[in-house]
Design a protein around this motif. Structure first.
Motif, short mmCIF file in Angstrom:
data_model
loop_
_atom_site.label_atom_id
_atom_site.label_comp_id
_atom_site.label_asym_id
_atom_site.label_seq_id
_atom_site.Cartn_x
_atom_site.Cartn_y
_atom_site.Cartn_z
N SER A 378 0.83 -1.21 0.00
CA SER A 378 0.00 0.00 0.00
C SER A 378 0.86 1.26 0.00
O SER A 378 0.46 2.30 -0.55
N LEU A 379 2.06 1.16 0.59
CA LEU A 379 2.91 2.35 0.68
C LEU A 379 3.60 2.68 -0.64
O LEU A 379 4.25 3.72 -0.75
N ARG A 380 3.46 1.81 -1.63
CA ARG A 380 3.91 2.19 -2.97
C ARG A 380 2.92 3.12 -3.64
O ARG A 380 3.18 3.65 -4.72
N LEU A 381 1.78 3.33 -2.97
CA LEU A 381 0.76 4.27 -3.45
C LEU A 381 0.49 5.38 -2.44
O LEU A 381 0.33 6.53 -2.81
N ALA A 382 0.47 5.02 -1.15
CA ALA A 382 0.03 5.96 -0.12
C ALA A 382 0.93 7.18 -0.01
O ALA A 382 0.47 8.27 0.33
N ASP A 383 2.20 7.02 -0.25
CA ASP A 383 3.13 8.15 -0.20
C ASP A 383 3.28 8.81 -1.56
O ASP A 383 4.25 9.52 -1.81
N GLY A 384 2.32 8.59 -2.44
CA GLY A 384 2.46 8.99 -3.83
C GLY A 384 2.97 7.78 -4.60
O GLY A 384 3.83 7.04 -4.12
N PRO A 385 2.44 7.53 -5.79
CA PRO A 385 2.85 6.35 -6.54
C PRO A 385 4.32 6.41 -6.94
O PRO A 385 4.91 7.49 -7.08
N ASP A 386 4.90 5.22 -7.12
CA ASP A 386 6.31 5.14 -7.51
C ASP A 386 6.62 6.06 -8.68
O ASP A 386 7.67 6.71 -8.72
N GLU A 387 5.70 6.09 -9.66
CA GLU A 387 5.96 6.85 -10.87
C GLU A 387 6.18 8.33 -10.61
O GLU A 387 6.99 8.98 -11.28
N VAL A 388 5.44 8.88 -9.64
CA VAL A 388 5.61 10.30 -9.30
C VAL A 388 6.98 10.53 -8.69
O VAL A 388 7.69 11.48 -9.05
N HIS A 389 7.38 9.66 -7.77
CA HIS A 389 8.69 9.82 -7.14
C HIS A 389 9.82 9.64 -8.16
O HIS A 389 10.80 10.40 -8.15
N LEU A 390 9.68 8.66 -9.04
CA LEU A 390 10.70 8.45 -10.07
C LEU A 390 10.76 9.65 -11.02
O LEU A 390 11.84 10.02 -11.49
N GLY A 391 9.61 10.26 -11.27
CA GLY A 391 9.59 11.45 -12.11
C GLY A 391 10.36 12.60 -11.47
O GLY A 391 11.07 13.34 -12.16
N VAL A 392 10.22 12.76 -10.15
CA VAL A 392 10.97 13.81 -9.44
C VAL A 392 12.47 13.54 -9.53
O VAL A 392 13.27 14.45 -9.79
N VAL A 393 12.86 12.28 -9.32
CA VAL A 393 14.28 11.93 -9.39
C VAL A 393 14.83 12.19 -10.78
O VAL A 393 15.91 12.78 -10.94
N ALA A 394 14.09 11.78 -11.80
CA ALA A 394 14.54 11.98 -13.18
C ALA A 394 14.63 13.46 -13.52
O ALA A 394 15.60 13.90 -14.18
N ARG A 395 13.64 14.24 -13.09
CA ARG A 395 13.66 15.68 -13.37
C ARG A 395 14.88 16.34 -12.75
O ARG A 395 15.54 17.17 -13.40
N THR A 396 15.18 15.97 -11.52
CA THR A 396 16.35 16.54 -10.83
C THR A 396 17.63 16.14 -11.54
O THR A 396 18.54 16.96 -11.73
N GLU A 397 17.71 14.89 -11.93
CA GLU A 397 18.92 14.39 -12.58
C GLU A 397 19.13 15.04 -13.94
O GLU A 397 20.23 15.47 -14.29
N LEU A 398 18.06 15.14 -14.72
CA LEU A 398 18.17 15.74 -16.05
C LEU A 398 18.49 17.22 -15.96
O LEU A 398 19.25 17.75 -16.78
N ALA A 399 17.92 17.89 -14.96
CA ALA A 399 18.20 19.32 -14.80
C ALA A 399 19.67 19.56 -14.51
O ALA A 399 20.27 20.53 -14.99
N ARG A 400 20.27 18.67 -13.74
CA ARG A 400 21.69 18.80 -13.41
C ARG A 400 22.53 18.75 -14.69
O ARG A 400 23.44 19.56 -14.88
N HIS A 401 22.22 17.82 -15.56
CA HIS A 401 22.98 17.70 -16.80
C HIS A 401 22.65 18.80 -17.80
O HIS A 401 23.53 19.26 -18.54
N ARG A 402 21.37 19.21 -17.79
CA ARG A 402 20.99 20.29 -18.70
C ARG A 402 21.71 21.59 -18.32
O ARG A 402 22.16 22.33 -19.18
#
Length: 407
Positions: A378-402
């Protein structure tokens, strides 16, 4: 970063561990038997909970989650992490130490954003363990992974605010001591995207508030806490029930998403540790085809990989907690999302391995593994779905390289 516990944390680890071993774990079965013997499991909390809470408070093991020294133990997130991990090994320990969700997050909201009257009326009884609370944000008719989709409304009408809408997965709403909820709703659809919503304190006995049903997770209702679907129909409250003023809902939500959310990850490490412990005991005590289960079918490798995965997750959580302490929620934004995605997935995998080693018993209530899987999944959804968290990580990582490419 120094991963050694501070002297203060070491002291609390010893005290919490000793209290759990001597007071809580020996009485879990008594609690469950008393709860299951009730005709209505939502009607009352077995007396053992009140007894243990009184002992924990008298021992100074109370509100350990709160870094504020006026109301809490004054521990940093790094210092609290091993204590939350210990609590995660037990079904009832978080409430015994007054460290259970969603009350922890609600208390943090009121401490940082509430008025003096709101703190006095709701936060202080919550921190004394006299009442419980719930948080009403997710909705059944919208994709709640995007909170901007929220359809429920909190409309200002003169000196009042009027709430309408339907919420679900409102954890804690079934508890007999639940006295209020924090409701998040749309106030001004024309305002900037993150200034449209408000958070409102709603006494549970307010006219127009109705608990429609309790929702099972893989068949578990998690009584007496539970996760409910709640309707709000023309619920009218004074304007001072709005936390920090209209339009600040998203700001408050972001503040709530830091410490209150990493606590789940800390507890899940304790849950995974308990599952691995049960798996090891089972694999050494049961024999099949003339061998202990530990020596069959690659089970040694599975146990080894579980140990590695738990240790990796613990270190990652400690790093995120350290960043939260030293750089704040904004400075730890990627790391918080990383652990929110990684730790529940790790726990699911470890618990699943333990279930497999227990065979059919692992699917039953004879062991806590099926319930543990429901919690972790349930906590893969209750804290926000995995996809949202992975999107934040990817956005941060891509911004660093950009940024590197444009500099």
């Amino acid at each position: 970063m120094d991963f050694a516990h501070s002297p203060k944390a070491r002291e609390y680890v010893e005290r919490v561990s000793a209290f759990m071993e001597s007071e809580i774990l020996p009485r879990e079965r008594e609690y469950l038997d008393a709860l299951h013997a009730q005709d209505d499991r939502w009607a009352a909390v077995p007396p053992v909970i009140g007894e243990l809470k009184a002992k924990a408070r008298a021992a100074g093991l109370w509100n350990l989650f709160l870094p504020d020294t006026t109301y809490g133990a004054g521990l940093t997130n790094v210092e609290y992490a091993p204590l939350a991990e210990l609590m995660g090994r037990s079904l009832i320990a978080p409430e015994i130490f007054n460290c259970n969700a969603p009350d922890t997050g609600n208390a943090e909201v009121l401490l940082h954003y509430g008025s003096d009257d709101q703190r006095r009326r709701w936060m202080e009884p919550l921190l004394r363990g006299e009442i419980r609370s719930a948080f009403c944000m997710t909705e059944p008719e919208t994709a709640s992974s995007d909170a901007a989709n929220m359809a429920a409304t909190a409309v200002v009408d003169g000196d009042t605010v009027v709430l309408n809408g339907r919420k679900w997965w409102s954890t804690g709403i079934g508890h007999p001591d639940c006295r209020f909820v924090i409701f998040m709703g749309l106030t001004d659809p024309e305002a900037p995207r993150h200034a449209r919503h408000s958070m409102v304190l709603v006494p549970l006995d307010t006219p127009g508030v109705r608990i429609e049903r309790m929702l099972p997770v893989y068949g578990y209702l998690d009584e007496p806490y539970g996760h409910g679907e709640v309707s709000f129909t023309d619920v009218r409250l004074p304007l001072d029930a709005v936390i920090a003023g209209p339009g600040r809902g998203f700001e408050i939500a972001q503040g709530r998403l830091g410490p209150g959310r990493i606590h789940h990850c800390m507890r899940l490490i304790g849950l995974a540790e308990h599952a691995l412990e049960l798996a090891c005991r089972r694999s050494l005590s049961r024999t099949a085809f003339g061998k202990p289960l530990a020596n069959l079918g690659g089970n040694r490798e599975r146990i080894a990989k579980a140990r590695i995965a738990i240790n990796q997750a613990r270190l990652q959580v400690l790093h995120a907690a350290w960043l939260l302490d030293t750089a704040g929620a904004i400075g730890a934004i990627s790391e918080l999302s990383q652990v929110k995605a990684a730790v529940p997935t790790m726990a699911c995998e470890v618990i699943d391995m333990a279930i497999q080693l227990h065979g059919g018993a692992g699917l039953s209530d004879d062991f806590p593994l099926a319930g543990a899987m429901a919690t972790a999944r349930s906590l893969r959804l209750a804290d926000g779905p995995d996809e949202v968290h992975l999107g934040v990580v990817a956005r941060t990582e891509l911004a660093r390289h950009r940024n590197r490419e444009t500099s």
